[in-house]
Each structure stands twice: as structure tokens, then as C-alpha cells.
Design a protein around this motif. Structure first.
Motif, PDB file in Angstrom:
ATOM      1  N   LEU A  23       0.774  -1.077   0.307  1.00  0.00           N
ATOM      2  CA  LEU A  23       0.033   0.104   0.178  1.00  0.00           C
ATOM      3  C   LEU A  23       0.771   1.225  -0.052  1.00  0.00           C
ATOM      4  O   LEU A  23       0.498   2.316  -0.456  1.00  0.00           O
ATOM      5  CB  LEU A  23      -0.879   0.200   1.345  1.00  0.00           C
ATOM      6  CG  LEU A  23      -1.817  -1.095   1.327  1.00  0.00           C
ATOM      7  CD1 LEU A  23      -2.904  -0.704   2.427  1.00  0.00           C
ATOM      8  CD2 LEU A  23      -2.608  -1.337  -0.079  1.00  0.00           C
ATOM      9  N   CYS A  25       3.683   1.612  -1.224  1.00  0.00           N
ATOM     10  CA  CYS A  25       5.070   1.401  -2.444  1.00  0.00           C
ATOM     11  C   CYS A  25       4.358   2.175  -3.618  1.00  0.00           C
ATOM     12  O   CYS A  25       3.342   2.115  -4.004  1.00  0.00           O
ATOM     13  CB  CYS A  25       5.102  -0.030  -2.683  1.00  0.00           C
ATOM     14  SG  CYS A  25       6.098  -0.136  -4.042  1.00  0.00           S
ATOM     15  N   PRO A  26       5.293   3.109  -4.108  1.00  0.00           N
ATOM     16  CA  PRO A  26       4.661   3.869  -5.056  1.00  0.00           C
ATOM     17  C   PRO A  26       4.644   2.965  -6.523  1.00  0.00           C
ATOM     18  O   PRO A  26       4.271   3.369  -7.740  1.00  0.00           O
ATOM     19  CB  PRO A  26       5.952   4.951  -5.183  1.00  0.00           C
ATOM     20  CG  PRO A  26       7.134   4.491  -4.814  1.00  0.00           C
ATOM     21  CD  PRO A  26       6.486   3.471  -3.390  1.00  0.00           C
ATOM     22  N   ARG A  65     -16.949  -8.851  -1.654  1.00  0.00           N
ATOM     23  CA  ARG A  65     -16.547  -7.855  -2.465  1.00  0.00           C
ATOM     24  C   ARG A  65     -15.004  -7.463  -2.099  1.00  0.00           C
ATOM     25  O   ARG A  65     -14.086  -7.100  -3.390  1.00  0.00           O
ATOM     26  CB  ARG A  65     -17.366  -6.647  -2.104  1.00  0.00           C
ATOM     27  CG  ARG A  65     -17.543  -5.350  -2.972  1.00  0.00           C
ATOM     28  CD  ARG A  65     -18.495  -4.457  -2.755  1.00  0.00           C
ATOM     29  NE  ARG A  65     -18.090  -2.943  -3.316  1.00  0.00           N
ATOM     30  CZ  ARG A  65     -17.092  -2.239  -2.494  1.00  0.00           C
ATOM     31  NH1 ARG A  65     -17.075  -2.736  -1.247  1.00  0.00           N
ATOM     32  NH2 ARG A  65     -16.945  -1.403  -2.944  1.00  0.00           N
ATOM     33  N   ARG A  69     -11.534  -7.508  -4.858  1.00  0.00           N
ATOM     34  CA  ARG A  69     -10.641  -6.419  -5.102  1.00  0.00           C
ATOM     35  C   ARG A  69      -9.280  -7.003  -4.906  1.00  0.00           C
ATOM     36  O   ARG A  69      -8.299  -6.704  -5.480  1.00  0.00           O
ATOM     37  CB  ARG A  69     -10.818  -5.597  -4.410  1.00  0.00           C
ATOM     38  CG  ARG A  69     -12.050  -4.592  -4.542  1.00  0.00           C
ATOM     39  CD  ARG A  69     -12.299  -4.001  -5.828  1.00  0.00           C
ATOM     40  NE  ARG A  69     -13.253  -3.116  -5.802  1.00  0.00           N
ATOM     41  CZ  ARG A  69     -12.943  -1.717  -6.366  1.00  0.00           C
ATOM     42  NH1 ARG A  69     -11.817  -1.330  -6.384  1.00  0.00           N
ATOM     43  NH2 ARG A  69     -13.935  -0.799  -6.346  1.00  0.00           N
ATOM     44  N   LYS A  70      -9.018  -7.838  -3.999  1.00  0.00           N
ATOM     45  CA  LYS A  70      -7.679  -8.279  -3.639  1.00  0.00           C
ATOM     46  C   LYS A  70      -7.241  -9.420  -4.511  1.00  0.00           C
ATOM     47  O   LYS A  70      -6.136  -9.497  -5.059  1.00  0.00           O
ATOM     48  CB  LYS A  70      -7.688  -8.988  -2.202  1.00  0.00           C
ATOM     49  CG  LYS A  70      -8.096  -8.071  -0.881  1.00  0.00           C
ATOM     50  CD  LYS A  70      -7.113  -7.001  -0.987  1.00  0.00           C
ATOM     51  CE  LYS A  70      -7.493  -5.824   0.074  1.00  0.00           C
ATOM     52  NZ  LYS A  70      -6.912  -4.612  -0.139  1.00  0.00           N
TER      53      LYS A  70
ATOM     54  N   PRO B 492       0.471   6.375  -3.066  1.00  0.00           N
ATOM     55  CA  PRO B 492       0.571   5.425  -4.085  1.00  0.00           C
ATOM     56  C   PRO B 492      -0.865   4.948  -4.507  1.00  0.00           C
ATOM     57  O   PRO B 492      -1.974   4.807  -3.690  1.00  0.00           O
ATOM     58  CB  PRO B 492       1.218   4.424  -3.303  1.00  0.00           C
ATOM     59  CG  PRO B 492       1.963   4.923  -2.274  1.00  0.00           C
ATOM     60  CD  PRO B 492       1.061   6.286  -1.724  1.00  0.00           C
ATOM     61  N   ASN B 494      -1.827   2.060  -4.944  1.00  0.00           N
ATOM     62  CA  ASN B 494      -2.145   0.863  -4.163  1.00  0.00           C
ATOM     63  C   ASN B 494      -2.893   1.214  -2.923  1.00  0.00           C
ATOM     64  O   ASN B 494      -3.851   0.393  -2.532  1.00  0.00           O
ATOM     65  CB  ASN B 494      -0.856  -0.054  -3.747  1.00  0.00           C
ATOM     66  CG  ASN B 494      -0.021  -0.339  -4.634  1.00  0.00           C
ATOM     67  OD1 ASN B 494      -0.437  -0.781  -5.938  1.00  0.00           O
ATOM     68  ND2 ASN B 494       1.280  -0.389  -4.909  1.00  0.00           N
ATOM     69  N   TYR B 495      -2.574   2.286  -2.405  1.00  0.00           N
ATOM     70  CA  TYR B 495      -3.489   2.670  -1.052  1.00  0.00           C
ATOM     71  C   TYR B 495      -4.930   2.657  -1.708  1.00  0.00           C
ATOM     72  O   TYR B 495      -5.716   2.390  -0.823  1.00  0.00           O
ATOM     73  CB  TYR B 495      -3.012   3.945  -0.728  1.00  0.00           C
ATOM     74  CG  TYR B 495      -4.016   4.635   0.243  1.00  0.00           C
ATOM     75  CD1 TYR B 495      -3.808   4.319   1.538  1.00  0.00           C
ATOM     76  CD2 TYR B 495      -4.693   5.770  -0.177  1.00  0.00           C
ATOM     77  CE1 TYR B 495      -4.697   5.044   2.619  1.00  0.00           C
ATOM     78  CE2 TYR B 495      -5.797   6.326   0.626  1.00  0.00           C
ATOM     79  CZ  TYR B 495      -5.747   5.860   2.111  1.00  0.00           C
ATOM     80  OH  TYR B 495      -6.446   6.622   3.127  1.00  0.00           O
ATOM     81  N   ASP B 497      -6.456   1.131  -4.156  1.00  0.00           N
ATOM     82  CA  ASP B 497      -6.757  -0.026  -4.505  1.00  0.00           C
ATOM     83  C   ASP B 497      -7.480  -0.594  -3.251  1.00  0.00           C
ATOM     84  O   ASP B 497      -8.523  -1.129  -3.237  1.00  0.00           O
ATOM     85  CB  ASP B 497      -5.871  -1.134  -4.950  1.00  0.00           C
ATOM     86  CG  ASP B 497      -5.506  -0.578  -6.397  1.00  0.00           C
ATOM     87  OD1 ASP B 497      -6.148   0.042  -6.814  1.00  0.00           O
ATOM     88  OD2 ASP B 497      -4.545  -0.972  -6.858  1.00  0.00           O
ATOM     89  N   ASP B 498      -6.710  -0.395  -2.144  1.00  0.00           N
ATOM     90  CA  ASP B 498      -7.131  -1.085  -0.699  1.00  0.00           C
ATOM     91  C   ASP B 498      -8.189  -0.157  -0.127  1.00  0.00           C
ATOM     92  O   ASP B 498      -9.467  -0.788   0.298  1.00  0.00           O
ATOM     93  CB  ASP B 498      -6.077  -0.984   0.271  1.00  0.00           C
ATOM     94  CG  ASP B 498      -6.411  -1.706   1.680  1.00  0.00           C
ATOM     95  OD1 ASP B 498      -6.967  -2.718   1.798  1.00  0.00           O
ATOM     96  OD2 ASP B 498      -6.562  -0.818   2.720  1.00  0.00           O
ATOM     97  N   GLU B 500     -10.534   1.511  -1.776  1.00  0.00           N
ATOM     98  CA  GLU B 500     -11.776   1.277  -2.386  1.00  0.00           C
ATOM     99  C   GLU B 500     -12.451  -0.216  -2.389  1.00  0.00           C
ATOM    100  O   GLU B 500     -13.464  -0.472  -2.508  1.00  0.00           O
ATOM    101  CB  GLU B 500     -11.722   1.608  -4.047  1.00  0.00           C
ATOM    102  CG  GLU B 500     -11.485   2.936  -4.406  1.00  0.00           C
ATOM    103  CD  GLU B 500     -10.874   3.220  -5.775  1.00  0.00           C
ATOM    104  OE1 GLU B 500     -10.685   2.106  -6.530  1.00  0.00           O
ATOM    105  OE2 GLU B 500     -10.314   4.365  -5.782  1.00  0.00           O
ATOM    106  N   ALA B 501     -11.625  -0.883  -2.033  1.00  0.00           N
ATOM    107  CA  ALA B 501     -11.878  -2.296  -1.311  1.00  0.00           C
ATOM    108  C   ALA B 501     -12.855  -2.271  -0.106  1.00  0.00           C
ATOM    109  O   ALA B 501     -13.722  -3.192   0.160  1.00  0.00           O
ATOM    110  CB  ALA B 501     -10.745  -3.312  -1.393  1.00  0.00           C
ATOM    111  N   TYR B 503     -14.169   0.760   1.269  1.00  0.00           N
ATOM    112  CA  TYR B 503     -15.385   1.671   1.334  1.00  0.00           C
ATOM    113  C   TYR B 503     -15.687   2.100   0.037  1.00  0.00           C
ATOM    114  O   TYR B 503     -14.828   1.972  -0.878  1.00  0.00           O
ATOM    115  CB  TYR B 503     -15.082   3.048   2.242  1.00  0.00           C
ATOM    116  CG  TYR B 503     -14.352   2.782   3.531  1.00  0.00           C
ATOM    117  CD1 TYR B 503     -15.112   2.214   4.365  1.00  0.00           C
ATOM    118  CD2 TYR B 503     -13.184   3.000   3.764  1.00  0.00           C
ATOM    119  CE1 TYR B 503     -14.633   1.920   5.596  1.00  0.00           C
ATOM    120  CE2 TYR B 503     -12.515   2.971   5.072  1.00  0.00           C
ATOM    121  CZ  TYR B 503     -13.472   2.427   5.889  1.00  0.00           C
ATOM    122  OH  TYR B 503     -12.835   2.096   7.361  1.00  0.00           O
ATOM    123  N   GLU B 504     -16.731   2.543  -0.213  1.00  0.00           N
ATOM    124  CA  GLU B 504     -17.281   3.037  -1.345  1.00  0.00           C
ATOM    125  C   GLU B 504     -16.789   4.623  -1.439  1.00  0.00           C
ATOM    126  O   GLU B 504     -17.829   5.421  -0.772  1.00  0.00           O
ATOM    127  CB  GLU B 504     -18.841   2.937  -1.890  1.00  0.00           C
ATOM    128  CG  GLU B 504     -19.277   1.661  -1.607  1.00  0.00           C
ATOM    129  CD  GLU B 504     -20.063   1.229  -2.867  1.00  0.00           C
ATOM    130  OE1 GLU B 504     -20.258   1.985  -3.833  1.00  0.00           O
ATOM    131  OE2 GLU B 504     -20.762   0.270  -2.724  1.00  0.00           O
TER     132      GLU B 504
END
Lengths: 566, 566
Positions: A23, A25-26, A65, A69-70, B492, B494-495, B497-498, B500-501, B503-504
Motif C-alpha cells: 500500500l 509502495c509507489p 466484494r 478486489r484483492k 501510491p 495501491n493505497y 486499491d485497498d 476502494e475495497a 469503502y465506496e
């Protein structure tokens, strides 16, 4: 990235990706995947996925859900195994059938993405916290994409017996995570998050657990999962290398590889003597009854001896002040010992020598001290002098002070590279902080090492010392007290008031400044300290009646006096 | 001696002598007594005497002999009260009558030397570990030279209710030892030996306990008994002063002294701006929508404002790089506040000023940051400029990073001197270590402070930051992203992605680099960070629906990005 590079450089072939690292990591997951591939690293596991199973139906939809995503992230990463930790939420329901049903559903969804699920019992899971319980649920769910993950910390911290692992078919063990830990009486979550260490650095029987896992038929990776406050602060390269060393040592112990050459005694201790003209170190050794019995043929090194105690004074060593720079160990097989050290990734030292010198095999200990493996040939380098008999008979132990970051590394080094066995671990009060201490010894007690770390305020130097075995400490003290009273560390009279309240001891101990300890079996320990020269001092110790300790109860007295006189 | 001098300098009038300290001390008991007397210190207690009572008859004789020796030492010290801790030995017998009988015998012997015995229940005593149990035995023994010693740690760490103290006649409470501690789930012995702290620095209700002791009629000393790894490493002077501060604060709270002037808001935050010509700090404030609304009449200080947020840039402060050097607090009674701070031994700062300047009252916080107590008069020092309205409405909180040794001291300072209340304490992972964090706020949330300590490897600077309250973080981010994208800390993908997994959330957050948190009650937190200038960065925060936290879950992301870009 820094971590991946260090891991690859240490020779690992795969990694777990911990979600928090990703999370922050850029790089995108695709870029991480490519970078890992370039480094020759597979991504063996993505983790953790938390609080999934055993939930009410309305929560399940959201959890699925979240999982979808994961799975997408994992596809981008090229990771096909997801660690699911047993639910810790107070909202979780204690119902194995519900857990199994929901995990089966998760495994079905995962399979659509080519992902498999490894379910693990956290030691502090709400309802599932035993590894056999997690396995029971996995078997109940009965899905090919669902297996279990075993973590040695979660199993051993609860005191569960790992032999039950052999009840699990190897192909249902999807993953194995290894971590050791010191035995600590504390909340298991805090213990896990801050004090895990590499196999061989703590008190758990990792070899026994791993043997059971292999007996079950597991053929997957051995993965290190360690959370440790000190490791976090250390260099990633060094930590990765130390992790690899711990796995090699574990593998060797599983293969029944015994240490080829446990040292049979101390050959010598070598001190840097940057100012030999001052005669400080030589004078101190003389006063202790040593004599200069040899001079090196080609180097500015003197050999001082008494009985089997041999001290080298090296005027050519790079050191600003007197310091312990090397230890020679009597080795039954120097070549085998150094080869063994090399197999454990210890830096084998090049030895510059004059053409006529005897070759010596050496490795560097974590704090930089050189460890030589010697047979008796090394003495041939020295022009012989008279041999000296006296009350000092040999080197009893050597105590080194390590930087904080190298303490666990040093414990593993002395255990795996030298074949010493851990003895007592202590925390001692110091007037300016705390001293942590770990003693290790050869099985027969012929070699004893004490590794200290000083957690003290700035400006207080770490000391090293050489403890000399002595037949009659009182006699030596009597002579020194008369001839060279300034050489002995003064011991406060208050210490003797207390000692005499506890034991009936000879009142001469007080006059001579000799310290005393007694163990539960009546074994006795008499010892005294010299003043410090540079970073080094000497201790004289006399063990009576099988005493095996180090007089630890007296160390705070010594530290207080040293601080007061430093 | 160093300790005695520090204790006397801090204004204490008595000490406990801990036996270990005496044993390691080169002075004789008579010399210690004389030195203490010279310093105006009485020796109120000698301790500890261990494992005395409830033993078989053959052990008793040795224990009495041991006690006789201690009585002699106490006579030499001029101490007449000996602390006896409840027996922890496995050999102790669980028999109250035996314990009482043997303690009576000890008290008889003690009386012959003019010594009294204070019997205390250790929290980990073998059979006696509750303070009321110790009192039951003392009453049973019924000897005028035998009373009980109460230790707040031993009572509160076991969860015992201190109100029972009021059952003990005051004259039978021979001594009171006070220590606070953070709530930790760990072995009570380790907790006691390493994590005790001064009253007001931990989570125990010391005022409640002390009130019960006073209600019982106790009229003896309040003594601090604290074992703490960090205090051991800190300077004795500073620690003694901090201990005295904790007792004064305790006394004030017992006397019902309420804080005269809890701050009503932030008046300003002052940054050192050693290179104003570069325009770095001014440019950053401009970009955030601040305007330079005033210049100091006599000093190189500029006032930058937006809404109620006021930042001073001081070109004359002694600092090598931009850093937070002072905080102004809106105070209903600046004179009262600084007097209160003085009563708590906080250094009140002299204020050099030009003849026409408005006087400002200030004290130094433990890390050296100056804390000013202001009414609105301070603005008169600045030539007025235009007032600026914008999305930033004020200062939400200020985060300071403390040296390790000052963390507990800082917590007590902000609590007692400023009247803030402790909120959450956290430990956050940092790529190079761990960050410990403690938040404090005024009861109405008008002033919030966060105190951090960074336990990180060498070479990683401690950051400070100013968090600005904002009506619409998204709008500010939209504008900055378009005009000055380099000013915002990149977050990032990736932050998100998590996120949104879980919360909306509005996908615009990802594009803008705005972070998000939600609390259990649905309160929301939107925030972003600027890049770091010198030691300082800004955070913009928007609290929605009563959110009270600090987005702690996002801090590791921020730290990782800051380390990567530093």
C-alpha cells in the motif's frame, strides 16, 4: 524495493508480500511483479486478508466484494496464494460449519481467478486459534483451492504440540511460515508483533516443528515471518542475510548435520595495544603473573602466557585504544570449521601473512571481532620463551558488548557457526541503563562466551572483558593488594555488609575486594576485576563445586564502580 | 550521590534508600547519612527486605540473623523504617497466622533498634498479593512497630479497588509509594520493573487512591517509586524535577485546583524561516491560500493568515532549517496560565522585547518549543494587512516529535501545565522503525496536540507538522493538483486499491491524492499532506460527522512516502 533487493541478494528465491508494504509502495503491482522477476524472486504469498469467515450473511457480501478486489491485485502481482487469518472480530460467530461454508465460497471465487486460499489460526483468533481447529474447518469445507497455512509462532506461542501437524496431508498445507521468539510472559499479540526473531535466535524448537511439517509431506517454501522492533531499525541487507543464515542452520539441523568442530578451548585472546611503549597492557599482564613468552616472527605481536591462558598484544592492530580484537579457539578441525562458517554465510577473512607464517583460518563475528580456528601449529609463529606456571590456569570466558542491532544475530552466530549452546539470558540494572546479557558455552564448558548489549545513555562506552580461570583468587588478590593495589577495582564496603548478612564468608574477602556468589547446589564463585584499560578489563574467576554461572548478581556492583571511576 | 543531589535540587525533603544503590556506593552508610543531611534530605525508608515471613522454623533463624545485619546498617544510615515485601519464594507457607507470628517477632527485634517494619503486598507475592491481605496479617500480628506500606502500582495493577484503604487506620499505614503506569497486557513483574512512570504519565487513578489514603488519616510522606528503562537512561536532575512536578500536579488535583486557563484555541504557530529570501515557506503558505497579513513592528517576523489559522515566519529564530519553534495558545488568563506553569516547575521564558511591544507570557515545553499564552493583544504588534477568507479555517492540531527521554515528561507537561486531556496512544509502523504517538486535547477539542517519539534508525530526522482545519480538502487539492502539483505528497495507487475495497469512496480522492478514514460511528476524515520543508510539513484535515481521530491508519503510508522521497 530496498527490501526486495536485499532479499534477493541474500539468496532467497521467493517472497511474501505484506499488504502494508504494497500500500505504501509507489510502484504498481505490475511493476512490483516485474521487479521481483528481474531479481529472480517469485511472489509466493499475498497477506493478510482479515476477518472474513464466520460472519452474519449481511457482512458476508461486503467481505466477498473486498476479496474480489484483492484477487484483482493478486492477478496484477502474479501471486496465486492468499493468506486468510482466522477472524478476530467480536462480531464473528463461533460456528465451525458456518466458517467452513463461507471459506468454501471464498475458495470457489478465488479459483475463478486462479487463486488459492491458505487459512491460518491466529493465536489470538476470536474462535479459531489452534492450528488443528483451522485444519478441521479446512477439511470440513473440502475445496481443492482451500488449504491451511502453518505459522510456527502461532502454534508454539500457545504451547500447542506441533506433532499433530503430521495428521494433516502434506498437500493441504499450502504454506509454512517460520518465526522463533524469546520466551516472554506477555500478551501474545504484542509478543508476536514486536519480539519475533529468526529460527535459532529464540527459545522455540523450530527444527522439531519443521520436521513434523516435512513428515506430513509438505514440499512448499519455508518462509520467514518476523516482526521485530530492532530488525525494523537495522539494515535490510544485513537482516535478509541473517534470515538466510537462520534457514541454512535450520536445514543443517534437519539434515542431522552436526557441528564439525566445536571448539575445545581458548587458544588465545588478542588485544590491540596501540601504545606498547606505555607498557600499560604489558604491565597489567605482568602484575597478574603473566610473562612475555614469545614474539611473533614477522609481526609486532607479543605472546604473554600463564598456564593455558595466552594473551596476544598486537601493536599493529587498527585501534585507537586497547581493545579485544580477536579470539583464537582450539579447533579439532580448523579447515572444517571455517568451511562450516562459510556455509552459514559468515565472512571468511583473508589472512595476509609473511611467507614463513603458519596459515590461520578466521571468520568475522557480527561485531567485527576476528575468530580464529587454531590447532597447535600457530604457536610456531612465536619465538619460544619460558613457560610460566601460576595461579591463572586458562581463559574461563570472554565477554563482548554488541551494538543493539546485532544481539540476536550474535546469538545465532555463536550457536550455529561455533556450535555453542545458549545458557542463561539476563537483564541487569546499570546506573545509566540496562544491560542485556546472553551466555553461551561449548557442551563441556571448555569455551564460554558472554554477549552483552548495553542499552545505556549516550557517552557510555561498551566494555569487553577477558575472564581468567584461577586456582586461588584470594592468593592473587592478597599479592596484588600488597604490591599493586591500584590495579584492582575497589568494591564498596556496603557490598560486604550485605554479603555477610546472607552468607558466612571469610572476612578476608572484604579486605581484598574479592566478590562472591553461591548457587542453589552450594557451588561457589570467587572473582575480582582489574581496572579498565581502554575498552578492556580482566576478571579473575575461581569456580568451586561445579558452579556454572557468571556471578551475575555482582555485575551491577561492578558496573556502578566502573561508571563512578570512569 | 548524583541521585541525592538531583533529588534535593528538585525540592524533595526525603528519600527512600534502595538497597542496590547503597551496595554499589563507595560511601559508608554514615557518609551517606551525612551527605543526605547536608542536602536537607531525611532517609524515610530503607528497602527492600525480601522473603522473610511464612517460612519453616529452620529458615526463620537465618532470616532473623539477616534482619539484624540490616538493622545495623539502618542505624548507621539513620533510617528507622524498613520495607518488608511479601514473600515470593516457593518455599513460603500459605498460613496467615504463621506470617503474623513471624512478623511480630521481626517487629520486636526491630523495636530494639528503634526500627519500624512496613509490610507490603507485592502484586506477585506467593501467598500475599492484595493490600487488604497484608493489612489483615499486620492487624493479626498486632505490634506497634509493625504497619503496612501501600504501593499504588501493586494495588492498581491487580485491579484492586483502593477505596478499601479507608478501612485501615491512618497510623497503621507506615508508608505510601506512588507510581503510575501505562495499561499493558503483560506479566506484572516485568510491567512493574520496566514501565512504571510518574503520577499523571500513565493510566492509573493516582488522585483517587491518594485521596483514600488521606481519608484514612495517613500523614506520612508521598514517595515516588518508579522503575523505568527510559528514566534510567535520562539525566537524574531532569528526572527528579519531573517527579516533583508530578507530585505537585497530584497535590493540585487533590486540593481541587482546576486549571486556571485551559486554552481556547490556537493563536498561532511560529516557524523558524532562516532563509526568507528563498521564499520556500512563504511560497508554500501562499499556495495553500494564506496571505501575508502583517509584519512585526520591531522583529523580522511575518504574520500569514487564512481564516483563524495564523502562521508566523520568524527570520530571526536560531535554527538551521525551517522548523516549528513556538506555539501561541488563546488563553482566557495568560498571567494565570503562566503562574500555573511556574507552580509546576516549567521554565518561564524571559521575553526580550522592544519598548513598544506587547508583553507575552511563555514557557518552554520539554522539547524546547516555546508555548505562548496569548490574549488578542498580541496582534497589535503586527502592522495590519488584509484579512483572508478561504477554505482553511484554523489550526486543527500540532504534532511534535520528542526525543525518547522526554515522551512521558511531555505527556505530563501538556496534561498538567496546559490542562489538556489524554486521548489515544498509538504505535505505528515506520519503514525504519516504530512511531509511538500520544494525542491530547482540550475538553472541547479547541486545542489538539500530538506528541510523537520516533524509535527509528540513525539518520532519520524527526518531523513536526501543523494540521490545518479545512472546509473542503477536495477543492484545495483540486486547485493545487492543477497549479502546484509538486507541493502535495504523492499517495501510491495501491493505497486506493485497498481503500476502494473497504469503502465506496469518490474516485476523485485517488486522482487528487486525498486520504480517507472513517470511524465506527460513520464520522469521516479527509486529509492530505504537503511535502516537507526543513523539519516541517503541513496537513490539511476535514472532519465530517464528529470524527475525533487523526487518521492514524494512514500515517504509515505517509511515513513510507516521506522516507522514500527524503
Amino acid at each position: 524495493m530496498e527490501k526486495l533487493e536485499a532479499i534477493a541478494a541474500a539468496g532467497f528465491d521467493g517472497v511474501e508480500i505484506f499488504e502494508n508494504d504494497l500500500l505504501a509502495c509507489p510502484l504498481s503491482p505490475e511493476e512490483v511483479r516485474a521487479r521481483a522477476a528481474d531479481l529472480g524472486l517469485g511472489i509466493d504469498l499475498y497477506q493478510p486478508f482479515r476477518d472474513f469467515e464466520s460472519v452474519p450473511p449481511e457482512v458476508l457480501a461486503g467481505n466477498l466484494r473486498r476479496a474480489e478486489r484483492k484477487f484483482q491485485v493478486m492477478e496484477r502481482l502474479g501471486a496465486d496464494l492468499l493468506l486468510v487469518c482466522s477472524n478476530v472480530s467480536p462480531a464473528a460467530i463461533g460456528d465451525d460449519e458456518l466458517a467452513a461454508e463461507q471459506l468454501r465460497l471464498l475458495a470457489e471465487r478465488a479459483a475463478e481467478h486462479g487463486v488459492r486460499i491458505a487459512y491460518e489460526a491466529l493465536a489470538w483468533g476470536r474462535h479459531v486459534n489452534e492450528y488443528l481447529h483451522a485444519w478441521r474447518i479446512v477439511r470440513m469445507a473440502d475445496h481443492p483451492s482451500l488449504g491451511t497455512c502453518l505459522d510456527s509462532f502461532h502454534i508454539l506461542s500457545r504451547g500447542s504440540d506441533p506433532i499433530g501437524i503430521e495428521a494433516i496431508p502434506g498437500e493441504k498445507i499450502f504454506f509454512l511460515q517460520l518465526a522463533d521468539a524469546p520466551l516472554l510472559a506477555m500478551d501474545v499479540l504484542q509478543w508476536s508483533r514486536h519480539y519475533r526473531c529468526f529460527p535459532g535466535q529464540g527459545n522455540f524448537d523450530l527444527a522439531g516443528l519443521t520436521a513434523s511439517v516435512l513428515r506430513a509431506g509438505y514440499a512448499g517454501p519455508l518462509s520467514l515471518e518476523v516482526f521485530n522492533d530492532v530488525f525494523r531499525q537495522a539494515s535490510a541487507e544485513r537482516t535478509a542475510l541473517d534470515g538466510m543464515r537462520s534457514l541454512i542452520a535450520l536445514e543443517q539441523s534437519l539434515d542431522g548435520v552436526t557441528h564439525p568442530a566445536v571448539p575445545a578451548g581458548f587458544a588465545f585472546a588478542e588485544l590491540a595495544d596501540p601504545d606498547p611503549g606505555s607498557g600499560t597492557l604489558g604491565g597489567l599482564l605482568s602484575a597478574l603473573g603473566f610473562a612475555r613468552t614469545g614474539v611473533h616472527a614477522s609481526k609486532p605481536v607479543e605472546l604473554w602466557s600463564q598456564g593455558e591462558a595466552r594473551i596476544l598484544l598486537n601493536a599493529g592492530a587498527e585501534a585507537g585504544e586497547p581493545a579485544l580484537v580477536a579470539i583464537g579457539l582450539d579447533s579439532p578441525d580448523p579447515g572444517g570449521a571455517v568451511k562450516h562458517a562459510g556455509s552459514l554465510l559468515s565472512p571468511v577473512l583473508p589472512r595476509e601473512r609473511a611467507p614463513e607464517d603458519v596459515p590461520l583460518d578466521a571468520v568475522a563475528a557480527p561485531d567485527g571481532t576476528e575468530i580464529f580456528f587454531c590447532d597447535t601449529a600457530w604457536l610456531a609463529d612465536f619465538t619460544p620463551g619460558t613457560l610460566v606456571a601460576g595461579p591463572i590456569t586458562g581463559i574461563d570466558h570472554v565477554a563482548l558488548t554488541q551494538p543493539l542491532h546485532y544481539f540476536d544475530e550474535a546469538a545465532l552466530f555463536y550457536r550455529s557457526v561455533l556450535g555453542l549452546r545458549p545458557q542463561e539470558s539476563l537483564e541487569l540494572p546499570d546506573p545509566y541503563g540496562l544491560l542485556r546479557s546472553k551466555a553461551m558455552s561449548a557442551p563441556d564448558g571448555a569455551v564460554r562466551m558472554v554477549v552483552n548489549i548495553a542499552q545505556v545513555g549516550a557517552g557510555h562506552l561498551p566494555w569487553q572483558h577477558i575472564a581468567l580461570a584461577c586456582d586461588d583468587v584470594v592468593a592473587v588478590a592478597r599479592r596484588l593488594r600488597a604490591e599493586r593495589p591500584g590495579l584492582l577495582l575497589p568494591i564498596p564496603g556496603n557490598y560486604y555488609d550485605d554479603l555477610e548478612a546472607r552468607y558466612e564468608v571469610d572476612p578476608e574477602l572484604r579486605r581484598l575486594g574479592v566478590l562472591y556468589d553461591r548457587d542453589a547446589d552450594g557451588g561457589e564463585f570467587l572473582h575480582l576485576y582489574t581496572v579498565t584499560v581502554g575498552r578492556v578489563f580482566f576478571e579473575l574467576v575461581q569456580r568451586v563445586g561445579g558452579y556454572q554461572g557468571y556471578g551475575a548478581g555482582n555485575a551491577p556492583i561492578r558496573l556502578a564502580v566502573q561508571h563512578a571511576s570512569g
